[in-house]
Design a protein around this motif. Structure first.
Motif, short mmCIF file in Angstrom:
data_model
loop_
_atom_site.label_atom_id
_atom_site.label_comp_id
_atom_site.label_asym_id
_atom_site.label_seq_id
_atom_site.Cartn_x
_atom_site.Cartn_y
_atom_site.Cartn_z
N GLY A 134 0.90 -1.48 -0.23
CA GLY A 134 0.09 -0.01 -0.02
C GLY A 134 0.83 1.29 0.08
O GLY A 134 0.53 2.15 -0.59
N GLU A 135 1.90 1.36 0.76
CA GLU A 135 2.71 2.45 0.98
C GLU A 135 3.46 2.54 -0.44
O GLU A 135 3.81 3.61 -0.93
CB GLU A 135 3.85 2.19 2.01
N VAL A 148 2.52 1.65 -3.64
CA VAL A 148 1.54 2.13 -4.74
C VAL A 148 1.30 3.46 -4.48
O VAL A 148 0.87 4.18 -5.61
CB VAL A 148 0.46 0.99 -4.73
N THR A 149 1.02 3.96 -3.25
CA THR A 149 0.42 5.31 -2.93
C THR A 149 1.87 6.33 -2.98
O THR A 149 1.34 7.59 -2.95
CB THR A 149 -0.44 5.25 -1.75
N SER A 150 2.95 6.01 -3.12
CA SER A 150 3.98 6.87 -3.04
C SER A 150 4.01 7.71 -4.30
O SER A 150 3.73 7.25 -5.58
CB SER A 150 5.24 6.13 -2.70
N ARG A 151 4.48 8.71 -4.20
CA ARG A 151 4.70 9.71 -5.51
C ARG A 151 5.72 9.14 -6.48
O ARG A 151 5.62 9.25 -7.64
CB ARG A 151 5.05 10.94 -4.91
N GLY A 168 4.14 6.24 -9.15
CA GLY A 168 3.40 6.70 -10.41
C GLY A 168 4.37 7.06 -11.61
O GLY A 168 4.31 6.68 -12.52
#
Length: 250
Positions: free
Chosen positions: A44-45, A47-50, A53
């Motif tokens: 989760g950390e 995938v959600t990190s800047r 992407g």
């Protein structure tokens, strides 16, 4: 898989490995393997990190450019080898050599030729993917029944119609080569980004490894494996829809 009359899903085998992974992680037997639950939490950390992407964007551009180049060159080259015996004799040995060679050792050479950056990664993906596409396309063309070609001539089919017939007849093997090439391409894009051009997903792998963030490292590995399997499954489903051509050509 069936056990005592009960149908067991294929995904059940993955569950066994996940349980073993969790046990090994909880016991602390190997420091490089954190518990699988920690890997899921770290996912989760990640995938959600800047940075994730941007890394995925760079990796996707390099990957699909390399795969596209492999398709544009590999399929026509496979047709050439399947249709022209002289070309097959000249190229078959080299194609098999590159397919079985340790291509990772060639990445530094590619770097010298194309420099640091995305072009090196694209060429690396191309090198990993193209040879299996060539050989499977060649196999599909060589399985075309000669009577189909004779029939097309007797019905005075034009060049476009004959080409379409050959492509449809060889399509099952072509798609098999594409599926395997796409899987090998994932390996190529990670190796290219990690060994030479520290960009994209390769940069994240290097970052997590250097900082000993093993939960994040394995979370990224799981994500990449999942992407490769999803791509392969999409092509595999398409393969099943064209198996008809493999039957009627005989």
């Amino acid at each position: 898989m069936e056990i005592k009359g009960f149908q067991i899903p294929k995904m059940a085998s993955l569950l066994i490995w996940v349980i073993l992974w969790e046990i090994v992680g909880r016991l602390g037997l190997v420091m490089l393997f954190p518990p699988f639950t920690e890997v899921l939490a770290a996912m989760g950390e990640v995938v959600t990190s800047r940075s994730f992407g941007e890394a995925i964007r760079i990796t996707a551009v390099s990957y699909f450019a390399g795969i596209g180049l492999a398709l544009l060159i590999g399929i026509p080259l496979g047709f050439l080898m399947g249709l022209v015996p002289t070309a097959d004799k000249m190229l078959n040995m080299w194609v098999n050599t590159f397919l079985s060679a340790p291509l990772s050792a060639l990445v530094p050479v590619i770097m010298i030729l194309f420099g640091l950056g995305t072009p090196t990664v694209i060429v690396t993906v191309f090198m990993f993917a193209v040879w299996i596409i060539v050989l499977d396309t060649r196999a599909g063309v060589m399985h075309i029944t000669p009577s189909l070609m004779e029939m097309s001539k007797s019905f005075q089919a034009n060049r476009y119609e004959r080409t379409k017939m050959m492509v449809l007849s060889a399509l099952p093997e072509i798609l098999a080569g594409v599926r395997l090439g796409m899987i090998r391409g994932v390996k190529g894009v990670v190796i290219g980004q990690l060994l030479v051009s520290i960009i994209g997903v390769g940069a994240l792998f290097s970052l997590y490894q250097q900082n000993f963030l093993m939960a994040h490292f394995w979370a990224l590995v799981v994500i990449m494996f999942t992407c490769a399997l999803l791509l392969a499954e999409i092509v595999a489903r398409l393969e099943k829809r064209v198996q008809y051509y493999a039957g009627v050509r005989n």
